[in-house]
Design a protein around this motif. Structure first.
Motif, short mmCIF file in Angstrom:
data_model
loop_
_atom_site.label_atom_id
_atom_site.label_comp_id
_atom_site.label_asym_id
_atom_site.label_seq_id
_atom_site.Cartn_x
_atom_site.Cartn_y
_atom_site.Cartn_z
N ARG A 253 -10.36 18.85 11.22
CA ARG A 253 -10.82 18.46 12.47
C ARG A 253 -10.80 16.71 12.63
NH1 ARG A 253 -15.56 17.25 14.85
NH2 ARG A 253 -16.84 18.35 13.35
N ASP A 254 -10.15 16.39 13.39
CA ASP A 254 -10.26 14.78 13.56
C ASP A 254 -9.70 14.01 12.18
OD1 ASP A 254 -10.93 14.92 16.08
OD2 ASP A 254 -13.11 14.78 15.49
N GLY A 255 -8.55 15.00 11.52
CA GLY A 255 -7.88 14.06 10.23
C GLY A 255 -8.82 14.61 9.02
N LYS A 256 -9.89 15.12 9.17
CA LYS A 256 -10.43 15.49 7.89
C LYS A 256 -10.74 16.93 7.67
CE LYS A 256 -12.97 10.96 8.54
NZ LYS A 256 -14.63 10.48 8.79
N PHE A 257 -10.80 17.66 6.30
CA PHE A 257 -10.89 18.65 5.85
C PHE A 257 -12.43 19.10 6.29
CE2 PHE A 257 -6.87 18.35 3.88
CZ PHE A 257 -6.23 19.50 4.14
N LYS A 258 -12.75 20.33 6.54
CA LYS A 258 -14.11 20.85 6.96
C LYS A 258 -14.50 21.91 6.31
CE LYS A 258 -14.65 17.63 10.23
NZ LYS A 258 -15.52 16.53 10.17
#
Length: 365
Positions: A253-258
């Motif tokens: 999400r938004d370029g970052k792994f969650k």
């Protein structure tokens, strides 16, 4: 049977079902009224409407868009009375056999008034729905031998409270349900009961009237996040690991792994983005996902690890204080996932494994 007959695909369709209203439903509460909602099921995919308070003549006007489904079986509409503390009361059942010959090609929804019957076959009111149908665009390309129903629900109110966004332009808290096969056959009699040594779990599952109320609150939270404010067009069928990953943007999400919190039940994988700031008042995110159940098949967290161009691995762990899953059962979790998604790259690690810490150093909770 010839080879051609063996590989003839089952016709699949896209449906839009509108749940309009019901009339003359039976009472489920001592006040002579009910808080009714519908649980609709077709081809192993389910949808729940919002409950309507204190009425025997509810109006929902909710739309369920469902994709790539087989209509060989009846559409089942279970009518329930919502109870927050005790178990929901079953009010009755209505069925509809969907006929493609009658529905395909129509641009105007076809309305149906269906009789509702109690388990003793006594008429218990009527329910009004309307249906539109078209051929599924995915029928020719889907692996029909290993289909999994999915549902994504979006609570925008919860998302605003939690500060969780599906993108920079859309606020909402997403929960995911993926039907899974082979779980009972792989795990057999193994379950993960609630952790009696964990203080928060004791407050949920221990003895006394207070814990009954707490479980009722958890069930209400589960209903809010899994049943309400469902996004149009987010129920359907998937068959591949890549389709599974696409449901939640490959874990990003938004370029970052969650990081994601999950529970495995007898029939499904349920999960949502973990989010350290998400619902600090939740006594247990795992118990919420499990709908307040005292035991699950497995539980923990997972994240997606990118291996290269268009290659991804899903990494599960057993990080759940509420259920404290046994690390010796991690291979069973891998086996279930591989059976359901044979193309997948899966790894499962104990939450104390140093390798997991290395994997998650760039993963946001």
């Amino acid at each position: 049977m010839s080879e051609t007959q063996q590989h003839t695909p089952t016709p699949r369709y896209e449906l839009k079902i509108i749940f309009h209203s019901a009339k003359d439903l039976p009472s489920g509460d001592i006040n002579g009224l009910s808080d009714p909602f519908i649980k609709a099921t077709l081809d192993n995919v389910s949808y729940k409407t919002r409950s309507k308070e204190k009425t025997l003549n509810p109006k929902w006007e909710e739309t369920w868009a469902i994709h790539n489904v087989d209509v060989s079986d009846d559409l089942k509409l279970e009518i329930w009375d919502k109870d927050l503390v005790s178990k929901n009361d079953f009010l009755g059942l209505a069925r509809l056999k969907l006929d493609p010959e009658a529905l395909l090609g129509k641009t105007v929804p076809t309305a149906y008034v269906l009789d509702v019957y109690t388990p003793k076959h006594k008429k218990a009111g009527t329910v009004l729905i309307s249906v539109t149908m078209k051929n599924s665009a995915d029928s020719s390309s889907t692996n029909l031998s290993n289909l999994h129903a999915y549902k994504i629900s979006n609570s925008k109110v919860a998302g605003l409270v939690a500060g969780s966004t599906t993108s920079k332009s859309q606020t909402g808290y997403l929960t995911y349900t993926i039907t899974m096969s082979h779980i009972p056959s792989v795990f057999k009699d193994k379950t993960q009961p609630w952790n009696k040594d964990y203080a928060k779990a004791q407050q949920i599952f221990g003895p006394g009237a207070k814990t009954t109320i707490v479980r009722g609150v958890l069930r209400a939270q589960h209903s809010t996040l899994y049943s309400r404010h469902a996004i149009d067009g987010t129920s359907g069928m998937i068959s591949t690991f890549d389709q599974f990953l696409k449901l939640f943007n490959y874990g990003m999400r938004d370029g970052k792994f969650k990081m994601y919190t999950y529970v495995l039940t007898n029939s499904s994988l349920r999960f949502s983005e973990t989010g350290a700031a998400t619902f600090k008042d939740f006594m247990s995110k795992h118990a919420m996902h499990a709908d307040g159940k005292r035991e699950v098949r497995y539980a923990g967290e997972f994240h997606i690890k990118k291996l290269g161009d268009n290659k991804y691995k899903i990494v599960f762990d057993n990080n759940s204080g509420t259920y404290a899953p046994r690390k010796d059962d991690l291979p069973l979790l891998v086996e279930v996932f591989k059976l359901n998604f044979p193309q997948s790259d899966v790894e499962a690690l104990d939450f104390k494994d140093p390798k997991l810490k290395e994997y998650t150093k760039d993963v946001e909770r």
